[in-house]
Scaffold this motif. Structure first.
Motif, short mmCIF file in Angstrom:
data_model
loop_
_atom_site.label_atom_id
_atom_site.label_comp_id
_atom_site.label_asym_id
_atom_site.label_seq_id
_atom_site.Cartn_x
_atom_site.Cartn_y
_atom_site.Cartn_z
N SER A 82 48.95 40.77 -55.51
CA SER A 82 49.17 42.15 -56.48
C SER A 82 48.44 43.58 -55.90
O SER A 82 48.75 44.32 -55.02
N CYS A 83 46.90 42.60 -55.74
CA CYS A 83 45.83 43.64 -54.63
C CYS A 83 45.70 43.54 -53.97
O CYS A 83 45.79 44.73 -53.09
N TYR A 84 46.53 42.84 -53.20
CA TYR A 84 46.31 42.33 -52.30
C TYR A 84 47.85 42.84 -51.06
O TYR A 84 47.58 43.49 -49.55
N SER A 85 48.75 42.76 -51.80
CA SER A 85 49.69 43.81 -51.22
C SER A 85 49.74 45.55 -51.10
O SER A 85 49.87 46.16 -49.97
N MET A 86 48.88 46.03 -52.64
CA MET A 86 48.45 47.39 -52.62
C MET A 86 47.16 47.27 -51.02
O MET A 86 47.71 48.15 -50.31
N ALA A 87 46.51 46.97 -50.75
CA ALA A 87 45.89 47.25 -49.96
C ALA A 87 46.60 46.62 -48.62
O ALA A 87 46.10 47.37 -47.77
N LEU A 88 47.35 46.38 -48.21
CA LEU A 88 47.86 46.19 -47.32
C LEU A 88 48.77 47.46 -46.45
O LEU A 88 48.81 47.95 -45.42
N SER A 89 48.99 47.39 -48.31
CA SER A 89 50.00 48.57 -47.83
C SER A 89 49.56 50.27 -47.44
O SER A 89 49.49 50.79 -47.10
N MET A 111 45.03 30.97 -50.89
CA MET A 111 46.13 30.75 -49.80
C MET A 111 46.55 32.56 -50.06
O MET A 111 48.16 31.89 -50.96
N LEU A 112 46.54 32.87 -49.23
CA LEU A 112 47.55 34.23 -49.16
C LEU A 112 49.28 33.81 -48.17
O LEU A 112 48.73 33.93 -47.22
N THR A 113 50.08 34.66 -48.37
CA THR A 113 50.90 34.84 -47.26
C THR A 113 51.95 35.46 -47.72
O THR A 113 52.32 35.93 -48.36
N VAL A 114 52.17 36.57 -46.27
CA VAL A 114 52.28 37.62 -46.44
C VAL A 114 54.11 37.99 -45.57
O VAL A 114 53.68 36.74 -44.35
N LEU A 131 50.78 41.50 -33.47
CA LEU A 131 49.73 41.20 -33.74
C LEU A 131 48.87 43.11 -33.97
O LEU A 131 48.12 42.29 -34.62
N GLU A 132 49.43 43.72 -34.59
CA GLU A 132 48.47 45.62 -34.63
C GLU A 132 48.92 44.12 -36.32
O GLU A 132 47.98 44.93 -37.17
N PHE A 133 49.96 44.32 -36.62
CA PHE A 133 50.52 43.59 -38.56
C PHE A 133 49.21 42.43 -38.37
O PHE A 133 49.21 42.51 -39.45
N SER A 134 48.94 41.42 -37.85
CA SER A 134 48.01 40.16 -38.41
C SER A 134 46.45 41.02 -38.67
O SER A 134 46.16 40.20 -39.39
N ARG A 135 46.17 42.33 -37.90
CA ARG A 135 44.78 43.00 -37.61
C ARG A 135 45.00 43.50 -38.93
O ARG A 135 43.94 43.30 -39.82
N PHE A 136 45.55 44.13 -39.89
CA PHE A 136 45.67 44.26 -40.72
C PHE A 136 45.54 43.56 -41.99
O PHE A 136 45.52 44.06 -42.59
N ALA A 137 46.51 42.75 -41.78
CA ALA A 137 46.85 41.25 -42.38
C ALA A 137 45.38 41.07 -42.93
O ALA A 137 45.11 40.65 -43.88
N GLU A 138 44.84 40.57 -41.71
CA GLU A 138 43.53 40.09 -41.86
C GLU A 138 42.11 41.01 -42.68
O GLU A 138 41.97 40.41 -43.55
N ASP A 139 42.38 42.28 -42.47
CA ASP A 139 41.41 43.46 -42.91
C ASP A 139 41.48 43.14 -44.23
O ASP A 139 41.02 43.23 -45.22
N ALA A 140 43.10 43.56 -44.57
CA ALA A 140 43.15 42.97 -46.20
C ALA A 140 43.06 42.01 -47.30
O ALA A 140 42.13 42.07 -47.85
N LYS A 141 42.97 41.51 -46.29
CA LYS A 141 42.72 39.96 -47.17
C LYS A 141 40.80 39.91 -46.90
O LYS A 141 40.34 39.50 -48.42
N LEU A 152 44.54 33.51 -45.13
CA LEU A 152 45.80 33.81 -44.78
C LEU A 152 47.01 32.93 -44.19
O LEU A 152 46.54 32.91 -42.52
N GLU A 153 47.68 32.13 -44.88
CA GLU A 153 48.10 30.91 -44.07
C GLU A 153 49.26 31.74 -43.12
O GLU A 153 49.40 31.05 -41.82
N SER A 154 49.90 32.39 -43.51
CA SER A 154 51.13 33.53 -42.90
C SER A 154 51.07 34.66 -42.28
O SER A 154 50.92 35.34 -43.66
N ALA A 155 51.08 35.95 -41.65
CA ALA A 155 52.09 37.14 -41.46
C ALA A 155 52.34 37.25 -41.00
O ALA A 155 52.52 37.76 -39.73
N THR A 156 54.03 37.26 -41.20
CA THR A 156 55.26 37.53 -40.68
C THR A 156 56.07 39.18 -40.70
O THR A 156 55.84 39.49 -41.61
N LEU A 157 55.47 39.28 -39.59
CA LEU A 157 56.00 41.17 -40.00
C LEU A 157 57.49 40.52 -39.65
O LEU A 157 57.98 40.06 -38.18
#
Length: 145
Positions: free
Chosen positions: A58-65, A96-99, A109-119, A135-140
Motif C-alpha cells: 500500500s505504501c509503495y502504490s501511494m509513492a508510485l502514484s 519483493m514487489l511486483t507492480v 522505460l520511463e515507468f520503470s524509472r518511476f517504479a525503481e525510485d518508489a521502491k 522490484l521483481e517486475s514493473a509492467t505498464l
C-alpha cells in the motif's frame, strides 16, 4: 502533521503452542496469529510478515502514484503485490514487489524509472532498510505515449 497508527496483539501461552489475535485500531480487521502460520505456513491465520507485505504494497502504490502524478501522468490504476520472506531464527529476509499499472503518456522505460525510485523511497521501504528489497517486475499496461 504526524499521524499515529495503532494495532494491538493479545497473545496466549508460549511461542510454539500459543496463539493470538491482532486487531487494527481502525476497526478494519482482527486477525488470528500463531507460530505455525509464521514458521511453516498455515491458512486461516496471518503473520507479522503478511501484515508487513500489506503495508509495503500500500505504501509503495501511494509513492508510485504520487510520483507519476507529479510528472503530469497520474495512473489510471496501480496494482502492487509485496511478498515478504521470513526464516525462523533469522527474521525477515526480503520484500519483493511486483507492480502493474495503466498510465497514459509515458513509455515502459520511463515507468520503470518511476517504479525503481518508489521502491527506494517509499516510507516503508526506508523503514525496511536492513532487508533486501527487490522490484521483481514493473509492467505498464496499455501504454499510450
Amino acid at each position: 502533521m504526524t499521524v499515529s497508527s495503532k494495532a494491538m496483539t493479545k497473545w496466549y501461552s508460549g511461542l510454539t503452542t500459543g496463539q493470538g489475535k491482532t486487531t487494527l485500531a481502525s476497526g478494519n480487521g482482527e486477525f488470528e496469529v500463531d507460530w505455525q502460520a509464521r514458521s511453516e505456513g498455515r491458512e486461516k491465520a496471518t503473520t507479522p510478515e503478511e501484515l508487513l507485505a500489506a503495508a509495503h504494497a500500500s505504501c509503495y502504490s501511494m509513492a508510485l502514484s504520487f510520483a507519476l502524478e507529479q510528472n503530469g501522468t497520474p495512473p489510471h490504476w496501480v496494482q502492487v503485490e509485496a511478498e515478504v520472506k521470513f526464516e525462523a531464527g533469522v527474521g525477515v529476509k526480503s520484500s519483493m514487489l511486483t507492480v502493474h499499472a495503466k498510465v497514459s503518456g509515458i513509455d515502459q522505460l520511463e515507468f520503470s524509472r518511476f517504479a525503481e525510485d518508489a521502491k527506494d523511497n517509499c516510507p516503508v521501504s526506508k523503514a525496511l532498510a536492513g532487508v533486501d528489497i527487490s522490484l521483481e517486475s514493473a509492467t505498464l499496461e496499455e501504454s499510450v505515449v
